[in-house]
Design an enzyme around this catalytic site. Sequence first.
Site, PDB file in Angstrom:
ATOM      1  N   ASP A  12      14.303 110.341  40.277  1.00 36.91           N
ATOM      2  CA  ASP A  12      14.243 111.787  40.547  1.00 36.91           C
ATOM      3  C   ASP A  12      13.271 112.528  39.635  1.00 36.91           C
ATOM      4  O   ASP A  12      13.472 113.691  39.312  1.00 36.91           O
ATOM      5  CB  ASP A  12      15.647 112.441  40.407  1.00 36.91           C
ATOM      6  CG  ASP A  12      16.686 111.715  41.222  1.00 36.91           C
ATOM      7  OD1 ASP A  12      16.373 111.349  42.364  1.00 36.91           O
ATOM      8  OD2 ASP A  12      17.793 111.503  40.709  1.00 36.91           O
ATOM      9  N   LYS A  15       8.455 111.749  41.788  1.00 39.15           N
ATOM     10  CA  LYS A  15       7.440 110.786  42.237  1.00 39.15           C
ATOM     11  C   LYS A  15       6.944 111.124  43.636  1.00 39.15           C
ATOM     12  O   LYS A  15       5.772 110.946  43.942  1.00 39.15           O
ATOM     13  CB  LYS A  15       8.008 109.357  42.247  1.00 39.15           C
ATOM     14  CG  LYS A  15       8.386 108.842  40.878  1.00 39.15           C
ATOM     15  CD  LYS A  15       9.025 107.471  40.965  1.00 39.15           C
ATOM     16  CE  LYS A  15      10.334 107.472  41.708  1.00 39.15           C
ATOM     17  NZ  LYS A  15      11.423 108.208  41.036  1.00 39.15           N
ATOM     18  N   ALA A  38      17.478 105.903  47.696  1.00 39.59           N
ATOM     19  CA  ALA A  38      16.986 107.011  46.877  1.00 39.59           C
ATOM     20  C   ALA A  38      16.164 107.919  47.773  1.00 39.59           C
ATOM     21  O   ALA A  38      15.673 107.501  48.811  1.00 39.59           O
ATOM     22  CB  ALA A  38      16.135 106.504  45.739  1.00 39.59           C
ATOM     23  N   HIS A  40      13.059 110.926  48.160  1.00 41.05           N
ATOM     24  CA  HIS A  40      11.962 111.723  47.622  1.00 41.05           C
ATOM     25  C   HIS A  40      11.967 113.047  48.363  1.00 41.05           C
ATOM     26  O   HIS A  40      12.057 113.067  49.582  1.00 41.05           O
ATOM     27  CB  HIS A  40      10.610 111.076  47.929  1.00 41.05           C
ATOM     28  CG  HIS A  40      10.385 109.806  47.200  1.00 41.05           C
ATOM     29  ND1 HIS A  40      10.534 109.679  45.862  1.00 41.05           N
ATOM     30  CD2 HIS A  40       9.979 108.609  47.657  1.00 41.05           C
ATOM     31  CE1 HIS A  40      10.234 108.448  45.503  1.00 41.05           C
ATOM     32  NE2 HIS A  40       9.902 107.768  46.578  1.00 41.05           N
ATOM     33  N   THR A 127      25.338 104.489  45.918  1.00 38.65           N
ATOM     34  CA  THR A 127      25.117 105.406  47.040  1.00 38.65           C
ATOM     35  C   THR A 127      25.684 104.803  48.319  1.00 38.65           C
ATOM     36  O   THR A 127      25.597 105.399  49.382  1.00 38.65           O
ATOM     37  CB  THR A 127      23.619 105.681  47.254  1.00 38.65           C
ATOM     38  OG1 THR A 127      22.973 104.423  47.514  1.00 38.65           O
ATOM     39  CG2 THR A 127      22.982 106.335  46.049  1.00 38.65           C
ATOM     40  N   PRO A 305      25.947 116.357  42.553  1.00 39.95           N
ATOM     41  CA  PRO A 305      25.313 117.027  41.415  1.00 39.95           C
ATOM     42  C   PRO A 305      24.802 115.986  40.424  1.00 39.95           C
ATOM     43  O   PRO A 305      25.491 115.005  40.135  1.00 39.95           O
ATOM     44  CB  PRO A 305      26.438 117.850  40.784  1.00 39.95           C
ATOM     45  CG  PRO A 305      27.701 117.493  41.476  1.00 39.95           C
ATOM     46  CD  PRO A 305      27.375 116.666  42.678  1.00 39.95           C
TER      47      PRO A 305
HETATM   48  P1  GDP Z   1      11.605 111.485  43.248  1.00 39.71           P
HETATM   49  O1  GDP Z   1      12.682 110.654  43.818  1.00 39.71           O
HETATM   50  O2  GDP Z   1      11.087 110.950  41.950  1.00 39.71           O
HETATM   51  O3  GDP Z   1      10.517 111.775  44.215  1.00 39.71           O
HETATM   52  O4  GDP Z   1      12.246 112.876  42.844  1.00 39.71           O
HETATM   53  P2  GDP Z   1      13.101 113.894  43.745  1.00 39.71           P
HETATM   54  O5  GDP Z   1      12.335 114.256  44.931  1.00 39.71           O
HETATM   55  O6  GDP Z   1      14.475 113.428  43.931  1.00 39.71           O
HETATM   56  O7  GDP Z   1      13.262 115.088  42.715  1.00 39.71           O
HETATM   57  C1  GDP Z   1      12.277 115.913  42.372  1.00 39.71           C
HETATM   58  C2  GDP Z   1      12.633 117.316  42.805  1.00 39.71           C
HETATM   59  O8  GDP Z   1      11.881 118.210  42.058  1.00 39.71           O
HETATM   60  C3  GDP Z   1      12.291 117.614  44.242  1.00 39.71           C
HETATM   61  O9  GDP Z   1      13.206 118.551  44.747  1.00 39.71           O
HETATM   62  C4  GDP Z   1      10.874 118.193  44.161  1.00 39.71           C
HETATM   63  O10 GDP Z   1      10.552 119.061  45.219  1.00 39.71           O
HETATM   64  C5  GDP Z   1      10.984 118.937  42.886  1.00 39.71           C
HETATM   65  N1  GDP Z   1       9.766 119.003  42.095  1.00 39.71           N
HETATM   66  C6  GDP Z   1       8.804 118.061  41.890  1.00 39.71           C
HETATM   67  N2  GDP Z   1       7.896 118.494  41.003  1.00 39.71           N
HETATM   68  C7  GDP Z   1       8.300 119.739  40.644  1.00 39.71           C
HETATM   69  C8  GDP Z   1       7.802 120.708  39.737  1.00 39.71           C
HETATM   70  O11 GDP Z   1       6.803 120.511  39.043  1.00 39.71           O
HETATM   71  N3  GDP Z   1       8.509 121.873  39.632  1.00 39.71           N
HETATM   72  C9  GDP Z   1       9.644 122.131  40.334  1.00 39.71           C
HETATM   73  N4  GDP Z   1      10.260 123.293  40.163  1.00 39.71           N
HETATM   74  N5  GDP Z   1      10.152 121.231  41.189  1.00 39.71           N
HETATM   75  C10 GDP Z   1       9.494 120.058  41.337  1.00 39.71           C
END
Ligand code: GDP
Length: 424
Positions: A12, A15, A38, A40, A127, A305
Amino acid sequence: MVRAIVGANWGDEGKGKITDMLGETSDIIVRFQGGSNAGHTIINQYGKFALHLLPSGVFYEHTTSIIGNGVALNIPYLFKEIQSIVERGVPMPKILVSDRAQIMMPYHILFDQYEEERLGKNSFGSTKSGIAPFYSDKYAKIGFQVSELFEEAALREKVERVLEQKNIILEHMYHKPTLDPEEMYQTLLEYRDMVAPYVADTSLFLHEAIKAGKTILLEGQLGSLKDPDFGIYPMVTSSSTLASYGAIGAGIPPYEIKDIICVVKAYSSAVGAGEFVSEIFGEEAEELRKRGGDAGEYGATTGRPRRMGWFDAVATRYGCRVQGATEVALTVLDVLGYLEELPVCVGYEIDGVVTRDFPTTVKLAKAKPVYETLPGWKCDIRGIKKYEDLPENCRKYIEFIEKQIEVPITMVSNGPGRDEIIYR
Ligand code: GDP
C-alpha cells in the site's frame, strides 16, 4: 530496458500510482507474483479504479499487460476485472497470460477461509483470496498450470487425483462438504474458455521484447516486509515480493532488471497481523488513517482499516536493501501537512540495546521504537511541481529520510493523481 516497481514496506505504498505514471513511457507491464489479494488504487482520466489482478498499465492503449507465470491466476476474477474497466469506458487492453501461470482453484479460496476459521484468534488475517493454499499446492506439485487446461483427458484424470486428497481434508479436518470431481472438471473447462484468448508463452514474448529494445515494467505487489524470506515471517504473503523474484515470476534473465524503483510511503501503514514497531494507536492513529491515501487508509481489497504508524527508517532502509533499490519514490507526503511535528523511527531498542538493523521476527517482537522528531511544515503541498518550492521543513523531512534509507529519493508524490509528482 527492464524496470521494477516494488514496495519497501508492508504494501500500500502507492505502487499503483507510480506504475500507472511510468506506464506512459513503457511498452509492457508485467505482474510477476501474488494474486488478487492486494489492490492498487489508480486515479486517471477514466475515473478511480481499484485493480487487484490486472497490471496497472491497462489504462494505456500502447501497452501490453502481462500476467506472468509467478502470479496466482484467478481466472473468473481476471475476466470480471477486464469487463469492469471496459464497461467504464477504458479501451479493451492488450493482455497476455502466461501459459505457465498456475490457476487459483475454487477450493484454494475455501481452504483459505476454513483454515482462518480453524485458527480463530491465531489466524493470519488473510484476505481469504486463496493465496497461501495456492502457493502451497504449487510447490507441493499438485497445482494446475494454464497449459494443462488444454489437455482434456489428462486434466480430468488429474482433477480426480487431486480432489481425492482435498476431500479427505475437507471431510476429516474441516468437516465441510466435499468436492465433486466432475463439477470441478467442468468449471476448469469454463476457465479454459475464459482465458484462452489471452494465453501465450510470455517468457518468450518478453525475450523478444528485450531483444527489440522495448521498455518493460515489472509491477510488484505488497512490499519487502511481506516477503516470505525477508519479511516478518510468518505474517507474510506466500510469494516473494522482491524485485529479484521478478526475473523468475516474469521469466526473464535477472541481469536485465536495470532499475529498481522502491516505493516508500512517507508514514507507515499495514494490514493484517504481525510486528509493526512504529505503530500508533487511538486518536493519533485515527487522524492519520482518515487523512491517509486519497480517501483514508482502508484496504483496497477488503475495506479493512489499516494499522498506522510513523515513518520507520529501520524497516525502510532494510526494505530498500533487500529489494536492491536503485532509486526511491516517496509517496503520500501531502497527507502529513497537518502535523506540528513528525516522529521518525531511527532505531529499535531490543533487550536494552539500540540497533539500526532490521532483525528476525522473534527479536522484532521485543523491539521498541527509538524516535527522532522533526518539525512539521503545517501547510498543503499539493499542486507544488518543483522541489525547491516545497516548504523548508518538508524538504528537511525528505532529506532526513533519504539519509536514513541510503538510497536517492528521485520522485516525491504529493497527491494521488497521475501528474502529482515532483522529480528531483
Ligand atoms: P499500492 O498497493 O502500493 O498501489 O497502494 P494503494 O493503492 O493501496 O495505496 C495507495 C493509496 O494512496 C491510494 O489510495 C492512492 O490513490 C493514494 N496515493 C498514492 N500516492 C499518493 C500521494 O502522493 N498522495 C495522496 N494523498 N495519496 C496518494
